[in-house]
Design an enzyme around this catalytic site. Structure first.
Site, PDB file in Angstrom:
ATOM      1  CG  HIS A  42     -43.449 -35.021 -65.978  1.00 27.47           C
ATOM      2  ND1 HIS A  42     -42.310 -34.727 -66.697  1.00 27.47           N
ATOM      3  CD2 HIS A  42     -44.298 -33.990 -66.208  1.00 27.47           C
ATOM      4  CE1 HIS A  42     -42.454 -33.580 -67.321  1.00 27.47           C
ATOM      5  NE2 HIS A  42     -43.665 -33.111 -67.051  1.00 27.47           N
ATOM      6  CG  ASP A  72     -39.748 -36.931 -67.337  1.00 25.15           C
ATOM      7  OD1 ASP A  72     -40.727 -37.646 -67.041  1.00 25.15           O
ATOM      8  OD2 ASP A  72     -39.825 -35.693 -67.430  1.00 25.15           O
ATOM      9  N   GLY A 146     -47.538 -27.744 -69.667  1.00 27.09           N
ATOM     10  CA  GLY A 146     -48.252 -28.228 -70.850  1.00 27.09           C
ATOM     11  C   GLY A 146     -47.327 -28.432 -72.032  1.00 27.09           C
ATOM     12  CG  ASN A 147     -44.387 -25.747 -73.976  1.00 27.00           C
ATOM     13  OD1 ASN A 147     -44.547 -24.613 -73.515  1.00 27.00           O
ATOM     14  ND2 ASN A 147     -44.448 -25.999 -75.275  1.00 27.00           N
ATOM     15  CB  SER A 148     -44.147 -31.638 -70.009  1.00 26.18           C
ATOM     16  OG  SER A 148     -43.596 -30.778 -69.053  1.00 26.18           O
ATOM     17  CG  LEU A 200     -24.319 -52.761 -58.211  1.00 23.39           C
ATOM     18  CD1 LEU A 200     -23.228 -51.894 -57.595  1.00 23.39           C
ATOM     19  CD2 LEU A 200     -23.713 -53.857 -59.055  1.00 23.39           C
ATOM     20  N   GLY A 201     -28.206 -54.365 -56.011  1.00 21.48           N
ATOM     21  CA  GLY A 201     -28.919 -54.796 -54.812  1.00 21.48           C
ATOM     22  C   GLY A 201     -28.389 -54.168 -53.543  1.00 21.48           C
TER      23      GLY A 201
END
Length: 300
Positions: A42, A72, A146-148, A200-201
């Site tokens: 992200h 993520d 901002g730590n992400s 699996l669609g």
């Protein structure tokens, strides 16, 4: 520990595609001397260009090697060399109550260190793709925007998590994707730029079952996955799945929810035939389905 790990934690600054202006920032962790770095998906999603801000304040260009919205996580390659990488530790060995140290760049404040404990283990978070991220680490080491993408470090000085999320309005409830997950997907990101998972669609939703039906059929779970859509040309259609079918198990493993099916559709099932136990019009039937790789998402 901070002196050892700190040089491996970078700022990640992004520009927008349309205007070329800075429009966001996060953190990252260098994991190899030649400039590979982990961050959150992200943080880099939709970026026009990226820069890495190194420990000494210097700035280098960065490019995306691969992304995995399901966990993520994203892998970057910095254009500079000779980096001091961090060691990815063993998140499986963590215990609740252990010391945890978060290093990152919250609100643009470079090389910020906060300390707490491992508050809980094996939490789950919903990723951008809708799948669950498994075995997430909960900590009360203070995290802010901002730590992400920054490092969560254990008492032995190894990176055991990539900080990823906070609960807005809560005090001391923060989450990190475990290093064990990162280790599993890094080779795929380096090789293919993405992580292949089975498909699996179909479109499905979790459907509860009455206790009487569970007893009559001798089921191990009180829910299954209701098929609400079947993709044209997909493996589900080829196997004969129909809207209204209820998937009870996959290769003998109960499928009590959509998340349970996602968990079973690992890379090693791609290209293999699996057996589905399906409830159709009140009767059970077995279907063989050839699992294929999930199609790549179309670019925005």
């Amino acid at each position: 520990m901070v002196e050892d790990i700190g040089p491996a934690v970078i700022g990640v600054r992004r520009t927008s595609r349309s205007r070329g202006l800075y429009d966001g920032a996060g953190s990252g962790v260098i994991i190899s001397p030649d400039g590979y770095a982990l961050t959150n998906n992200h943080v880099v999603r939709g970026a026009g260009s990226l820069e890495g801000i190194l420990h000494d304040g210097s700035v280098t260009k960065a490019e995306i090697v691969g992304t995995d919205p399901d966990t993520d996580l994203a892998l970057l390659r910095l254009h500079s060399k000779g980096h001091r990488p961090a060691e990815l530790g063993d998140s499986e060995a963590l215990r609740v109550g252990e010391l945890s140290i978060a290093i990152g760049n919250p609100l643009g404040l470079q090389a910020t260190v906060t300390v707490g404990v491992v508050s809980a283990l094996r939490r789950t978070l919903r990723g951008d793709s809708g799948r669950l991220i498994e075995d997430v680490i909960q900590t009360d080491a203070a995290l802010n925007p901002g730590n992400s993408g920054g490092a969560l470090v254990d008492a032995r000085g190894a990176v055991v998590g990539i900080n990823t999320a906070i609960i807005g309005g809560a005090q001391g409830i923060c989450f990190a994707v475990p290093s064990s997950t990162a280790k599993l997907i890094i080779p795929d990101l380096m090789r293919d730029g993405r992580v292949a998972r089975g498909w699996l669609g179909i479109g499905g939703q979790t459907q509860g079952l009455s206790r009487a039906l569970v007893r009559r059929l001798g089921l191990s779970s009180e829910s299954g996955v209701l098929v609400v859509a079947v993709s044209s040309g997909g493996p589900g259609e080829a196997a004969g799945l129909e809207e209204g079918d209820l998937i009870l198990s996959l290769d003998g493993e109960a499928t009590a929810s959509v998340d349970a099916i996602h968990k079973l559709l690992t890379r090693d099932r791609i290209g293999r035939s699996v057996e589905l136990d399906v409830l159709r019009n009140g009767a059970r039937t077995k279907l063989k389905l050839a699992v294929t790789a999930r199609p790549e998402p179309k670019a925005a």
